[in-house]
Design a protein around this motif. Structure first.
Motif, PDB file in Angstrom:
ATOM      1  N   UNK A 269      47.201  -5.955 -30.728  1.00 31.49           N
ATOM      2  CA  UNK A 269      48.437  -6.685 -31.034  1.00 31.49           C
ATOM      3  C   UNK A 269      49.652  -5.944 -30.500  1.00 31.49           C
ATOM      4  N   UNK A 270      49.595  -4.613 -30.497  1.00 28.03           N
ATOM      5  CA  UNK A 270      50.703  -3.839 -29.930  1.00 28.03           C
ATOM      6  C   UNK A 270      50.852  -4.142 -28.440  1.00 28.03           C
ATOM      7  N   UNK A 271      49.764  -4.232 -27.722  1.00 34.01           N
ATOM      8  CA  UNK A 271      49.834  -4.535 -26.296  1.00 34.01           C
ATOM      9  C   UNK A 271      50.598  -5.835 -26.051  1.00 34.01           C
ATOM     10  N   UNK A 272      50.296  -6.865 -26.842  1.00 30.57           N
ATOM     11  CA  UNK A 272      50.976  -8.144 -26.668  1.00 30.57           C
ATOM     12  C   UNK A 272      52.470  -8.008 -26.941  1.00 30.57           C
ATOM     13  N   UNK A 273      52.812  -7.265 -27.999  1.00 30.08           N
ATOM     14  CA  UNK A 273      54.229  -7.080 -28.332  1.00 30.08           C
ATOM     15  C   UNK A 273      54.942  -6.252 -27.265  1.00 30.08           C
ATOM     16  N   UNK A 274      54.277  -5.216 -26.750  1.00 29.28           N
ATOM     17  CA  UNK A 274      54.889  -4.414 -25.685  1.00 29.28           C
ATOM     18  C   UNK A 274      55.145  -5.252 -24.436  1.00 29.28           C
ATOM     19  N   UNK A 275      54.216  -6.168 -24.152  1.00 31.61           N
ATOM     20  CA  UNK A 275      54.396  -7.030 -22.983  1.00 31.61           C
ATOM     21  C   UNK A 275      55.651  -7.883 -23.134  1.00 31.61           C
ATOM     22  N   UNK A 276      55.870  -8.417 -24.329  1.00 35.54           N
ATOM     23  CA  UNK A 276      57.074  -9.211 -24.568  1.00 35.54           C
ATOM     24  C   UNK A 276      58.334  -8.352 -24.486  1.00 35.54           C
ATOM     25  N   UNK A 277      58.251  -7.150 -25.077  1.00 36.70           N
ATOM     26  CA  UNK A 277      59.427  -6.280 -25.145  1.00 36.70           C
ATOM     27  C   UNK A 277      59.729  -5.608 -23.818  1.00 36.70           C
ATOM     28  N   UNK A 278      58.762  -5.580 -22.923  1.00 37.09           N
ATOM     29  CA  UNK A 278      58.967  -4.932 -21.631  1.00 37.09           C
ATOM     30  C   UNK A 278      58.747  -3.435 -21.671  1.00 37.09           C
ATOM     31  N   UNK A 279      58.013  -2.968 -22.653  1.00 36.85           N
ATOM     32  CA  UNK A 279      57.731  -1.535 -22.770  1.00 36.85           C
ATOM     33  C   UNK A 279      57.440  -1.159 -24.212  1.00 36.85           C
ATOM     34  N   UNK A 280      57.313   0.135 -24.448  1.00 34.06           N
ATOM     35  CA  UNK A 280      57.008   0.629 -25.789  1.00 34.06           C
ATOM     36  C   UNK A 280      58.258   0.643 -26.660  1.00 34.06           C
ATOM     37  N   UNK A 281      58.170  -0.025 -27.797  1.00 31.87           N
ATOM     38  CA  UNK A 281      59.319  -0.150 -28.705  1.00 31.87           C
ATOM     39  C   UNK A 281      59.214   0.782 -29.902  1.00 31.87           C
ATOM     40  N   UNK A 282      58.278   1.755 -29.866  1.00 29.48           N
ATOM     41  CA  UNK A 282      58.065   2.648 -31.009  1.00 29.48           C
ATOM     42  C   UNK A 282      58.256   4.100 -30.612  1.00 29.48           C
ATOM     43  N   UNK A 283      58.563   4.907 -31.613  1.00 28.84           N
ATOM     44  CA  UNK A 283      58.740   6.336 -31.364  1.00 28.84           C
ATOM     45  C   UNK A 283      58.390   7.123 -32.622  1.00 28.84           C
ATOM     46  N   UNK A 284      58.053   8.394 -32.425  1.00 22.32           N
ATOM     47  CA  UNK A 284      57.968   9.321 -33.564  1.00 22.32           C
ATOM     48  C   UNK A 284      58.662  10.635 -33.242  1.00 22.32           C
ATOM     49  N   UNK A 285      59.541  10.617 -32.254  1.00 17.68           N
ATOM     50  CA  UNK A 285      60.374  11.784 -31.985  1.00 17.68           C
ATOM     51  C   UNK A 285      61.278  12.033 -33.188  1.00 17.68           C
ATOM     52  N   UNK A 286      61.349  13.278 -33.609  1.00 17.68           N
ATOM     53  CA  UNK A 286      62.197  13.631 -34.732  1.00 17.68           C
ATOM     54  C   UNK A 286      61.620  13.341 -36.102  1.00 17.68           C
TER      55      UNK A 286
END
Length: 460
Positions: A269-286
């Motif tokens: 499901x993340x792959x589908x969402x990333x495709x819509x968003x045009x890239x990775x929309x998540x982070x855990x920096x910090x």
């Protein structure tokens, strides 16, 4: 736009009525069932009883994976639908023009469905938006973006924390699993090149989780990963409800739920969402994982299982905090924020209901929404209620109707009344005495990584 009206022929209707006892035939209202297609390609469905009470219920359905069947839906389940039609409500809803993270289709398609209803049946006296799961996100988006089209909203087991928070919170448990159970696997957690890569990553991590479940140390680490998603120790209504300190049984239940998270939302499901968003929309920096664990609803279980396994929790948390982090694509975050995050600026009343044992969309999402509307100064318009059951969206028809009638009372009187558990149970039982009424007094712990448009710098 095309429409197709499904009604019995005059002869069939005559025969059906003649076959019924006189009292039953006289009591049976005729319902108009309409199906059609919007210009977007989305299907819509409408059921309007002959004794329509003037209220339209606009139902937003839950998440449907890419490629899954995508029919129109205008009620959460058949039993609830039947009760609502008997009470005179008009039920409408669309399929959305696409599957997956389809909020940019869902909102306009739902509004177009309302317009189509008005063209055919006339203006409604009252319109209520309601929806389940992902449909709760769509419902809340309608409440914020099209308040003039509705009179109130009911979000059930909804992703009311918004899209950015959802995908961040989906990243955290798989990051912990990879770091602690499969550190040399090299599996990607974001930016999958294709479906095959996402499936391979999910299968590899699932195998590591299965192996870990066989050892005390592995089970402690699974519990830690589950805690970062606030997965409760009772999350399936078919499971016996463990005692509060039955850590082993609670972890066993989390293990099954965590595997489900890995198999679908975290990768495919993340792959589908990333495709819509045009890239990775998540982070855990910090992100400080020791701090997150300290706020988790199940941190006591994690501490107990680490102690039982003779494993150092401090060392594992240090490993998580030292592991290479994942940075987001700013443009993808901007897309997800712009389409799927909330301002908290309600102008019409919204009631949320949530089961306390939800593993897929944990009950703490309600804390995230509460924080958002409080910052926006609209908390007086929001009420939240909790059902004592395990599972995702496992509400009875009685509980759903009780919530709906409570929202209607607020719309009609301008004041919230009867939002406590006892009053909700009374309304639920009156609406349908044949199914359970299990509202309880409950306050969820904080959502671990909230993100909203009222606090755009958050998420850590």
């Amino acid at each position: 736009m095309t429409t197709r009206t499904r009604t019995a022929s005059a002869l069939a209707l005559l025969l059906a009525v003649a076959a019924l006892p006189t009292s039953a035939a006289a009591a049976a209202p005729e319902t108009s069932h309409i199906e059609g297609q919007l210009p977007s390609g989305a299907a819509y469905m409408m059921d309007v009883p002959a004794d329509w009470n003037g209220t339209v219920l606009l139902f937003s359905h839950g998440y449907r994976p890419k490629g899954a069947p995508n029919p129109a839906q205008n009620a959460p389940d058949d039993s609830t639908k039947s009760l609502l039609l008997k009470q005179g409500y008009a039920l409408v809803g669309s399929s959305y023009a696409s599957t997956g993270w389809a909020v940019t289709d869902a909102v306009p398609d739902q509004l177009a469905t309302l317009a189509t209803f008005k063209d055919r049946f006339g203006a409604a006296r009252r319109t209520i938006a309601w929806g389940q799961s992902y449909g709760g996100l769509v419902t809340t988006a309608l409440a914020e973006r099209a308040p003039r089209r509705i009179d109130g909203s009911l979000a059930m087991c909804g992703l009311v924390h918004g899209g950015v928070a959802n995908w961040n919170n989906t990243l955290d448990p798989v990051f912990a699993l990879k770091t602690l159970l499969a550190p040399d696997s090299g599996i990607p957690l974001v930016d999958f090149p294709d479906q095959a890569a996402a499936t391979d990553a999910a299968n590899t991590l699932t195998s590591a989780v299965d192996s870990a479940q066989a050892t005390a140390a592995g089970r402690a680490r699974i519990a830690l990963a589950a805690a970062l998603h606030n997965i409760p120790g009772w999350n399936d209504p078919s499971q016996p409800r463990p005692a509060e300190t039955d850590w082993d049984s609670r972890e066993a239940n989390q293990y099954g739920a965590l595997k489900g998270l890995v198999q679908l939302p975290a990768f495919s499901w993340r792959l589908e969402a990333e495709t819509r968003a045009g890239g990775n929309m998540s982070w855990n920096t910090g992100v400080d994982y020791a701090r997150l664990l300290g706020k988790s609803s199940v941190h006591k279980e994690v501490t107990a299982l680490y102690k039982k396994a003779g494993l150092s929790l401090r060392a594992d948390l240090a490993s998580l905090n030292k592991a290479p982090r994942i940075a987001a694509d700013p443009s993808a975050v901007a897309w997800m924020s712009g389409t799927s995050a909330f301002t908290g600026k309600l102008t019409k009343p919204q009631l949320d209901i949530h089961t306390i044992g939800d593993a897929l969309v944990p009950v703490q999402t309600e804390s995230a929404l509460k924080r958002t509307v409080t910052a926006a100064g609209t908390s007086a318009l929001l009420r939240q209620a909790y059902v004592d059951n395990a599972g995702h969206c496992t509400f009875s028809p009685a509980e759903q109707l009780g919530a709906l009638h409570t929202l209607e009372d607020r719309i009609g009187t301008g004041k919230w009344r009867g939002t406590d558990a006892a009053s909700l149970n009374s309304r639920a039982t009156a609406a349908d005495p044949t199914t359970p009424a299990r509202y309880v007094t409950y306050r969820p712990t904080p959502y671990l990584r909230p993100y909203d448009l009222a606090h755009p710098g958050d998420g850590r």
